[in-house]
Design a protein around this motif. Sequence first.
Motif, PDB file in Angstrom:
ATOM      1  N   TYR A 154       0.842  -1.199   0.000  1.00  0.00           N
ATOM      2  CA  TYR A 154       0.000   0.000   0.000  1.00  0.00           C
ATOM      3  C   TYR A 154       0.873   1.243   0.000  1.00  0.00           C
ATOM      4  CZ  TYR A 154      -3.102   3.654   1.714  1.00  0.00           C
ATOM      5  OH  TYR A 154      -3.792   4.832   1.862  1.00  0.00           O
ATOM      6  N   GLN A 155       0.615   2.164  -0.913  1.00  0.00           N
ATOM      7  CA  GLN A 155       1.353   3.421  -0.961  1.00  0.00           C
ATOM      8  C   GLN A 155       0.484   4.611  -0.556  1.00  0.00           C
ATOM      9  OE1 GLN A 155       4.799   3.888  -1.723  1.00  0.00           O
ATOM     10  NE2 GLN A 155       4.671   1.701  -1.279  1.00  0.00           N
ATOM     11  N   ASN A 156      -0.701   4.689  -1.160  1.00  0.00           N
ATOM     12  CA  ASN A 156      -1.648   5.760  -0.837  1.00  0.00           C
ATOM     13  C   ASN A 156      -3.031   5.315  -1.295  1.00  0.00           C
ATOM     14  OD1 ASN A 156      -1.926   6.542  -3.734  1.00  0.00           O
ATOM     15  ND2 ASN A 156       0.189   7.232  -3.452  1.00  0.00           N
ATOM     16  N   ALA A 157      -4.023   6.169  -1.053  1.00  0.00           N
ATOM     17  CA  ALA A 157      -5.415   5.796  -1.310  1.00  0.00           C
ATOM     18  C   ALA A 157      -5.910   6.203  -2.695  1.00  0.00           C
ATOM     19  CB  ALA A 157      -6.310   6.411  -0.234  1.00  0.00           C
ATOM     20  N   ASN A 158      -5.029   6.628  -3.575  1.00  0.00           N
ATOM     21  CA  ASN A 158      -5.458   7.156  -4.874  1.00  0.00           C
ATOM     22  C   ASN A 158      -6.283   6.160  -5.684  1.00  0.00           C
ATOM     23  OD1 ASN A 158      -4.055   9.434  -4.189  1.00  0.00           O
ATOM     24  ND2 ASN A 158      -2.313   9.054  -5.533  1.00  0.00           N
ATOM     25  N   ALA A 159      -5.951   4.872  -5.597  1.00  0.00           N
ATOM     26  CA  ALA A 159      -6.619   3.871  -6.437  1.00  0.00           C
ATOM     27  C   ALA A 159      -7.932   3.369  -5.853  1.00  0.00           C
ATOM     28  CB  ALA A 159      -5.684   2.690  -6.679  1.00  0.00           C
ATOM     29  N   ILE A 160      -8.255   3.791  -4.627  1.00  0.00           N
ATOM     30  CA  ILE A 160      -9.465   3.269  -3.986  1.00  0.00           C
ATOM     31  C   ILE A 160     -10.427   4.373  -3.555  1.00  0.00           C
ATOM     32  CG2 ILE A 160      -8.594   1.023  -3.251  1.00  0.00           C
ATOM     33  CD1 ILE A 160      -7.734   2.219  -0.648  1.00  0.00           C
ATOM     34  N   VAL A 161     -10.320   5.521  -4.179  1.00  0.00           N
ATOM     35  CA  VAL A 161     -11.232   6.631  -3.873  1.00  0.00           C
ATOM     36  C   VAL A 161     -12.665   6.218  -4.198  1.00  0.00           C
ATOM     37  CG1 VAL A 161     -11.887   8.988  -4.476  1.00  0.00           C
ATOM     38  CG2 VAL A 161      -9.460   8.377  -4.278  1.00  0.00           C
ATOM     39  N   GLY A 162     -13.555   6.395  -3.243  1.00  0.00           N
ATOM     40  CA  GLY A 162     -14.961   6.064  -3.448  1.00  0.00           C
ATOM     41  C   GLY A 162     -15.288   4.591  -3.363  1.00  0.00           C
ATOM     42  N   LYS A 163     -14.306   3.742  -3.082  1.00  0.00           N
ATOM     43  CA  LYS A 163     -14.515   2.295  -3.019  1.00  0.00           C
ATOM     44  C   LYS A 163     -14.961   1.870  -1.616  1.00  0.00           C
ATOM     45  CE  LYS A 163     -12.848   1.660  -7.227  1.00  0.00           C
ATOM     46  NZ  LYS A 163     -13.683   1.194  -8.360  1.00  0.00           N
ATOM     47  N   ARG A 164     -15.397   0.629  -1.509  1.00  0.00           N
ATOM     48  CA  ARG A 164     -15.724   0.013  -0.221  1.00  0.00           C
ATOM     49  C   ARG A 164     -14.508  -0.810   0.202  1.00  0.00           C
ATOM     50  NH1 ARG A 164     -20.937  -2.700  -2.778  1.00  0.00           N
ATOM     51  NH2 ARG A 164     -19.236  -3.078  -4.252  1.00  0.00           N
ATOM     52  N   VAL A 165     -13.873  -0.422   1.294  1.00  0.00           N
ATOM     53  CA  VAL A 165     -12.568  -0.982   1.660  1.00  0.00           C
ATOM     54  C   VAL A 165     -12.615  -1.604   3.057  1.00  0.00           C
ATOM     55  CG1 VAL A 165     -10.102  -0.518   1.916  1.00  0.00           C
ATOM     56  CG2 VAL A 165     -11.447   0.782   0.247  1.00  0.00           C
ATOM     57  N   LEU A 166     -12.151  -2.842   3.151  1.00  0.00           N
ATOM     58  CA  LEU A 166     -12.030  -3.547   4.421  1.00  0.00           C
ATOM     59  C   LEU A 166     -10.571  -3.503   4.854  1.00  0.00           C
ATOM     60  CD1 LEU A 166     -13.612  -5.345   6.464  1.00  0.00           C
ATOM     61  CD2 LEU A 166     -12.828  -7.321   5.138  1.00  0.00           C
ATOM     62  N   ILE A 167     -10.316  -2.983   6.044  1.00  0.00           N
ATOM     63  CA  ILE A 167      -8.957  -2.870   6.562  1.00  0.00           C
ATOM     64  C   ILE A 167      -8.828  -3.805   7.754  1.00  0.00           C
ATOM     65  CG2 ILE A 167      -7.268  -1.329   7.633  1.00  0.00           C
ATOM     66  CD1 ILE A 167      -8.539   0.927   5.953  1.00  0.00           C
ATOM     67  N   ILE A 168      -7.857  -4.713   7.688  1.00  0.00           N
ATOM     68  CA  ILE A 168      -7.733  -5.782   8.680  1.00  0.00           C
ATOM     69  C   ILE A 168      -6.416  -5.636   9.435  1.00  0.00           C
ATOM     70  CG2 ILE A 168      -7.673  -8.279   9.035  1.00  0.00           C
ATOM     71  CD1 ILE A 168      -9.168  -8.560   6.360  1.00  0.00           C
ATOM     72  N   GLY A 169      -6.506  -5.542  10.764  1.00  0.00           N
ATOM     73  CA  GLY A 169      -5.312  -5.455  11.591  1.00  0.00           C
ATOM     74  C   GLY A 169      -5.410  -4.347  12.611  1.00  0.00           C
ATOM     75  N   GLY A 170      -5.099  -4.663  13.876  1.00  0.00           N
ATOM     76  CA  GLY A 170      -5.344  -3.721  14.957  1.00  0.00           C
ATOM     77  C   GLY A 170      -4.145  -2.981  15.489  1.00  0.00           C
ATOM     78  N   GLY A 171      -3.032  -2.958  14.741  1.00  0.00           N
ATOM     79  CA  GLY A 171      -1.851  -2.249  15.215  1.00  0.00           C
ATOM     80  C   GLY A 171      -1.773  -0.829  14.683  1.00  0.00           C
ATOM     81  N   ASN A 172      -0.591  -0.225  14.808  1.00  0.00           N
ATOM     82  CA  ASN A 172      -0.401   1.156  14.357  1.00  0.00           C
ATOM     83  C   ASN A 172      -0.565   1.294  12.851  1.00  0.00           C
ATOM     84  OD1 ASN A 172       0.502   3.077  16.641  1.00  0.00           O
ATOM     85  ND2 ASN A 172       1.614   1.188  17.065  1.00  0.00           N
ATOM     86  N   SER A 173      -0.142   0.275  12.088  1.00  0.00           N
ATOM     87  CA  SER A 173      -0.303   0.364  10.636  1.00  0.00           C
ATOM     88  C   SER A 173      -1.777   0.349  10.259  1.00  0.00           C
ATOM     89  CB  SER A 173       0.442  -0.776   9.937  1.00  0.00           C
ATOM     90  OG  SER A 173      -0.062  -2.038  10.335  1.00  0.00           O
ATOM     91  N   GLY A 174      -2.555  -0.528  10.886  1.00  0.00           N
ATOM     92  CA  GLY A 174      -3.977  -0.581  10.602  1.00  0.00           C
ATOM     93  C   GLY A 174      -4.677   0.724  10.921  1.00  0.00           C
ATOM     94  N   ALA A 175      -4.345   1.313  12.069  1.00  0.00           N
ATOM     95  CA  ALA A 175      -4.988   2.565  12.475  1.00  0.00           C
ATOM     96  C   ALA A 175      -4.601   3.721  11.559  1.00  0.00           C
ATOM     97  CB  ALA A 175      -4.616   2.888  13.925  1.00  0.00           C
ATOM     98  N   GLN A 176      -3.319   3.806  11.198  1.00  0.00           N
ATOM     99  CA  GLN A 176      -2.884   4.916  10.347  1.00  0.00           C
ATOM    100  C   GLN A 176      -3.429   4.795   8.932  1.00  0.00           C
ATOM    101  OE1 GLN A 176       1.167   6.323  10.407  1.00  0.00           O
ATOM    102  NE2 GLN A 176       1.481   5.748  12.544  1.00  0.00           N
TER     103      GLN A 176
END
Length: 346
Positions: A154-176
Amino acid sequence: MKLYDTLIIGGGQAGLSVAYFFRRHNIDYLILDANEKPGGSWLHTWDSLKLFSPTTYSSLSGWQMPQSEKDYPTKDEFISYLEQYETRYDFPVQRNTNVISVSKEHDVFKLTTNQGEFYSKTLVSATGTAQQPYIPKYPNQHLFKGLQLHSLNYQNANAIVGKRVLIIGGGNSGAQILAEVSKVAHTQWVTLEPPNFLPDDIDGRYLFNEATQTYLGKPQETSSGIKASLSNIVMVESVKEARARAVLHAKRPFTAFYEQGVLWNDNTKEPFDAVIWCTGFKANLKHLEPLNLIENNRIETQHTRAVKEPKLWLVGYGSWTGFASATIYGVGKTARQTVKEIIETL
């Protein structure tokens, strides 16, 4: 055939830390780094990444990182620091050199790389974990037709603007990453347990101090009475902003994938366009497989020294290779001991 006293595999924070302590000794060594420029694994992290400690606690041995413009240094600031650190001490580094395999011939290490073969009397492996992403297995995962990527990619959110995104993981990377993606996409956060957020006034300084006291057998609580852990989420600016937008709400894991999304525990289906796995990494040890030392993706060590191959040291892979050795702040302690043992061996 040139025979080095020591070869260091990896030019990130662990490899540079070992090289720093070699400066005091007259030995012939070389760092082999797979990247084309300084920065180690930090070159492959997402664009907006923030460290969760001030510069004082984000520095390697010998030279403190220059003060950041903000409370917490950015990815680019830390990469710049590593580049300056390497230049400051004039470490011998060969770039674009990927170590494919390590073998032993006549008590000498033979490293096969994309740039030819290298030989050494002793060896330090400091490849870290960043190139071995861990993704847990779920039923029907292969059927999901949406995008799946690990935080490594993952670099940035440019490719997923307006998409439905599931983010998995409860550490600092997941939160950021959640904090960033939720600004431009519809997000759902999934964690094994409820996320553990630290109070706003507690950051990496307290985590490292608490971890040190625990290591010394003197566990302490923070000033807020909370037991801190390196796995807790630090409230950097982006995460605080996400909290203000009320997006830091996580659900427990789903049961399976289907073609368009995931199946929750109550058997309801929810469609998603993309899944971002913020689920951590495993030690990158593939190059050491020919030595037949790896068990359960680890090599048995005494501190950083391999028990079954006493001329091999592993630095920066986590607690099994020395206390806090996978952290910027902690790797220097294990690097110092590693160099002491190598010099005695040589």
